[in-house]
Design a protein around this motif. Structure first.
Motif, PDB file in Angstrom:
ATOM      1  N   HIS A 247      -9.144   3.246   4.469  1.00  0.00           N
ATOM      2  CA  HIS A 247      -7.712   2.764   5.087  1.00  0.00           C
ATOM      3  C   HIS A 247      -6.962   3.971   3.663  1.00  0.00           C
ATOM      4  O   HIS A 247      -7.787   4.466   2.625  1.00  0.00           O
ATOM      5  N   ASP A 248      -5.524   4.142   3.722  1.00  0.00           N
ATOM      6  CA  ASP A 248      -5.304   4.263   2.535  1.00  0.00           C
ATOM      7  C   ASP A 248      -3.395   4.242   3.271  1.00  0.00           C
ATOM      8  O   ASP A 248      -3.063   3.656   3.430  1.00  0.00           O
ATOM      9  N   LEU A 249      -3.016   4.983   1.958  1.00  0.00           N
ATOM     10  CA  LEU A 249      -1.701   4.331   2.133  1.00  0.00           C
ATOM     11  C   LEU A 249      -1.029   5.583   2.442  1.00  0.00           C
ATOM     12  O   LEU A 249      -1.629   6.741   3.046  1.00  0.00           O
ATOM     13  N   TYR A 250      -0.085   5.624   3.524  1.00  0.00           N
ATOM     14  CA  TYR A 250       1.122   6.129   4.814  1.00  0.00           C
ATOM     15  C   TYR A 250       1.312   7.323   3.784  1.00  0.00           C
ATOM     16  O   TYR A 250       1.852   6.127   3.003  1.00  0.00           O
ATOM     17  N   LEU A 413      -4.806   0.562 -12.595  1.00  0.00           N
ATOM     18  CA  LEU A 413      -3.838   0.217 -12.502  1.00  0.00           C
ATOM     19  C   LEU A 413      -3.220   1.352 -11.622  1.00  0.00           C
ATOM     20  O   LEU A 413      -2.610   1.052 -11.181  1.00  0.00           O
ATOM     21  N   ASP A 414      -4.294   2.693 -12.587  1.00  0.00           N
ATOM     22  CA  ASP A 414      -3.894   3.999 -11.505  1.00  0.00           C
ATOM     23  C   ASP A 414      -4.327   3.341 -10.185  1.00  0.00           C
ATOM     24  O   ASP A 414      -3.960   4.696  -9.209  1.00  0.00           O
ATOM     25  N   ALA A 415      -5.447   3.072  -9.357  1.00  0.00           N
ATOM     26  CA  ALA A 415      -5.865   2.844  -8.493  1.00  0.00           C
ATOM     27  C   ALA A 415      -5.242   1.501  -7.767  1.00  0.00           C
ATOM     28  O   ALA A 415      -5.530   1.884  -6.873  1.00  0.00           O
ATOM     29  N   LYS A 419      -0.788   3.941  -7.462  1.00  0.00           N
ATOM     30  CA  LYS A 419      -1.262   4.589  -6.531  1.00  0.00           C
ATOM     31  C   LYS A 419       0.681   4.467  -5.529  1.00  0.00           C
ATOM     32  O   LYS A 419       0.656   5.305  -4.880  1.00  0.00           O
ATOM     33  N   LEU A 420       0.465   3.481  -5.581  1.00  0.00           N
ATOM     34  CA  LEU A 420       1.622   2.918  -4.922  1.00  0.00           C
ATOM     35  C   LEU A 420       3.411   3.412  -5.450  1.00  0.00           C
ATOM     36  O   LEU A 420       4.546   4.510  -4.862  1.00  0.00           O
ATOM     37  N   ARG A 421       3.200   3.723  -6.333  1.00  0.00           N
ATOM     38  CA  ARG A 421       4.167   4.424  -7.378  1.00  0.00           C
ATOM     39  C   ARG A 421       4.254   6.184  -6.850  1.00  0.00           C
ATOM     40  O   ARG A 421       5.108   6.859  -6.132  1.00  0.00           O
ATOM     41  N   ALA A 422       2.972   6.541  -6.532  1.00  0.00           N
ATOM     42  CA  ALA A 422       3.147   7.676  -6.874  1.00  0.00           C
ATOM     43  C   ALA A 422       3.810   8.160  -5.435  1.00  0.00           C
ATOM     44  O   ALA A 422       4.276   9.096  -5.094  1.00  0.00           O
TER      45      ALA A 422
END
Length: 558
Positions: A247-250, A413-415, A419-422
């Motif tokens: 899984h990953d963010l769309y 936090l980066d993970a 990651k949601l913010r990016a």
């Protein structure tokens, strides 16, 4: 499309402590009555029985029980204007569905199949049994734990008392562990006919959701159970799911909620409910989905949760401006804000979006997931429903890490949060240094991230309940749109003048906002929340009566 026919197979459901016959969705068979004892002979039989479990999944709804989404009329739970019901689907429907699960498990265990064959379908039933028991526990706390299919109305367990919530949740964990071990990998879906069936990923996702809920509920409600143990269940499931690499963010937050985000090509999908007409599924193919978005709107309280582009909240930033037009509130904000709500000038609701001019409760109009073209064509939306998406796993991981350890590292936090913010191009990172330098609270910022990411995805009410903040955020004045003369007709202002805050943000002698012209949707005087009883639902009187008094009412309810 593959067609199905409903036939009774003697599945015993549990409704109000009594027996009922539930139907299972089965592949079309000869037009004869299908007796239960002639069934359960093949994997096809078990698959057909399990299809009923997908039919029973809840569809799209706008949850107005919390402080984020508000309807055109007051919600009885949100406003505190509710009482003990005689009967309630919140109790009876989960038990009916659990009865179907229990029947599949019992009959499947004796089916003339190899263990691997039958366990694959028993795993589906155990997944859904955990899903529905968790639904009951969230609302009622202790509930009767019934793990068998009734074959007699004289069975004493029909009137059994409530089981402690911890025992029920431990059974949920056991069911989901069995499901994770025996369900297929999500990448083993070989055809459209299997897409949407639960997988190992879905089982892990439910462990994440339940573990976080129970761990934080126990912690903040002061329960004498092992809160850290539940948080560890969440953490372990998060780590297994993340390590799986499935899984990953769309990449596109806006398109995530449209047809672009459907299917296995979208790695953010963890657990979905399938809709039509596009595609074909052997699980279900519903022909209706979301309701028209103008039935609800978003509160000003939620709008104010969105950070500014300096990463700071409204009360700390220097970037907020005086709002002379509706769209000014979107300036210098987290990009998700413009992706989630309509601005004036954008096409919406078959006519233009016009603040105070559409029938949506005079709050902010929801853009996320609303497909105008489909409404114009077929008067409904048929996009698949994401019940669990990978973004929830990431933000749950961040929260569980902080609650378990009392801290979270910048790498973690980066993970997760960052990651949601990016994904949406929000460049300011949440770090321990940023929090310290700006007098922020890390727990609050992680919770804020969850709030703005999942607006109108049916998570907010559960969050304010488990965090024990409902008593603070519900019995308050619910605020809506900011009125601006530049956007609206003077006659509109005349019509709503008595519902707007004054130059000091006052309404009826009380400070309710930080500016003039904020529309008051509901007054605090008409809302209440009793912390001694309202964190749990009242048990219907019928359930107490038909249990011979073995089931007792939740505290404070009469």
């Amino acid at each position: 499309m593959k067609h199905y026919i409903f036939k009774s197979i003697g599945v015993v459901g549990m409704v109000s402590g009594m027996m009922m016959v539930a139907s299972c969705e089965l592949d079309r068979m000869p037009e004869t009555t299908l007796a239960d004892n002639n069934f359960w002979q093949s994997e096809t039989d078990m698959r057909g029985a399990c299809n009923k479990l997908y039919v029973d999944l809840p569809g799209f709804s706008h949850d107005t029980r919390a402080d984020d989404i508000i309807g055109t009329a007051a919600n009885s739970v949100s406003s505190g204007n509710w009482s003990v019901p005689a009967t309630s689907n919140d109790w009876t429907q989960p038990y009916q569905k659990i009865g179907v699960c229990n029947n599949i498990i019992a009959k499947g265990e004796s089916a003339p199949l190899l263990d691997a064959q039958k366990n694959r379908w028993i795993a589906e039933a155990r997944f859904f049994r955990a899903y529905h028991y968790f639904d009951l526990v969230r609302k009622y706390g202790d509930v009767p734990l019934i793990l068998k299919a009734f074959d007699s109305t004289s069975d004493p367990d029909i009137t059994m008392p409530r089981t402690p919530r911890e025992e029920v949740i431990q059974q949920c964990y056991a069911d989901l562990a069995f499901a994770e071990a025996n369900l297929p990998d999500i990448d083993d879906v070989k055809s459209d006919a299997d897409w949407g069936r639960v997988s190992k990923s879905a089982a892990m996702g439910m462990l994440v959701r339940i573990g976080l809920y129970e761990g934080t509920y126990a912690k903040y409600h002061g329960l004498s159970i092992d809160a850290r143990g539940h948080l560890k269940v969440c953490l372990d499931a998060c780590e297994r799911l993340i390590r799986s690499g499935k899984h990953d963010l769309y990449p596109d937050f806006l398109k995530l909620f449209y047809f672009d985000g459907e299917g296995r090509n979208n790695k953010e999908n963890v657990f979905v409910k399938i809709y039509g007409p596009n595609g074909s599924s052997g699980v279900i193919l519903h022909n209706n989905s979301r309701g028209l978005e103008n039935a609800v709107s978003v509160t000003r309280q939620t709008i104010d949760e969105f950070l500014y582009t300096d990463g700071l909240p409204r009360e700390k930033t220097t970037l907020k401006i005086e709002e002379t037009m509706h769209n000014d509130v979107f300036l210098n904000r987290d990009p998700r804000m413009a992706m989630t709500f309509y601005q004036k000038g954008e096409e919406a609701y078959k006519a233009g979006y016009n603040p105070f001019g559409n029938q949506h409760g005079n709050g902010y109009g929801i853009k996320k997931g609303f497909m105008l073209d489909e409404w114009n064509t077929v008067n409904k939306e048929t996009v698949d429903k994401m019940i669990i998406r990978y973004a929830e796993i990431l933000i749950s991981y961040a929260e569980a890490l902080y609650e378990y350890n009392g801290q979270i590292t910048d790498d973690q936090l980066d993970a997760t949060v960052n990651k949601l913010r990016a994904r949406v191009g929000f460049d300011v990172k949440l770090t321990n240094g940023f929090v310290a330098a700006n007098g922020l609270n890390m727990r609050d910022e992680i919770r804020r991230e969850r709030h703005v990411e999942f607006i109108d995805e049916n998570l907010r009410y559960d969050d304010i309940i488990r965090w024990k903040i409902a008593e603070n955020v519900l019995p308050v004045t619910m605020l809506g749109l900011k009125y601006n003369d530049a956007d609206n007709l003077s006659t509109q202002r005349e019509n709503i003048q008595n519902r707007l805050t004054d130059a000091n943000g006052m309404f009826n002698g009380k400070k309710v906002a930080d500016q003039e012209g904020i529309y008051v949707i509901e007054q605090a005087a008409n809302r209440s929340f009793d912390a001694n009883k309202d964190y749990l639902y009242p048990i219907p009187t019928y359930e107490i009566a038909t249990s011979n008094g073995n089931v007792v009412q939740n505290p404070g309810w009469k």
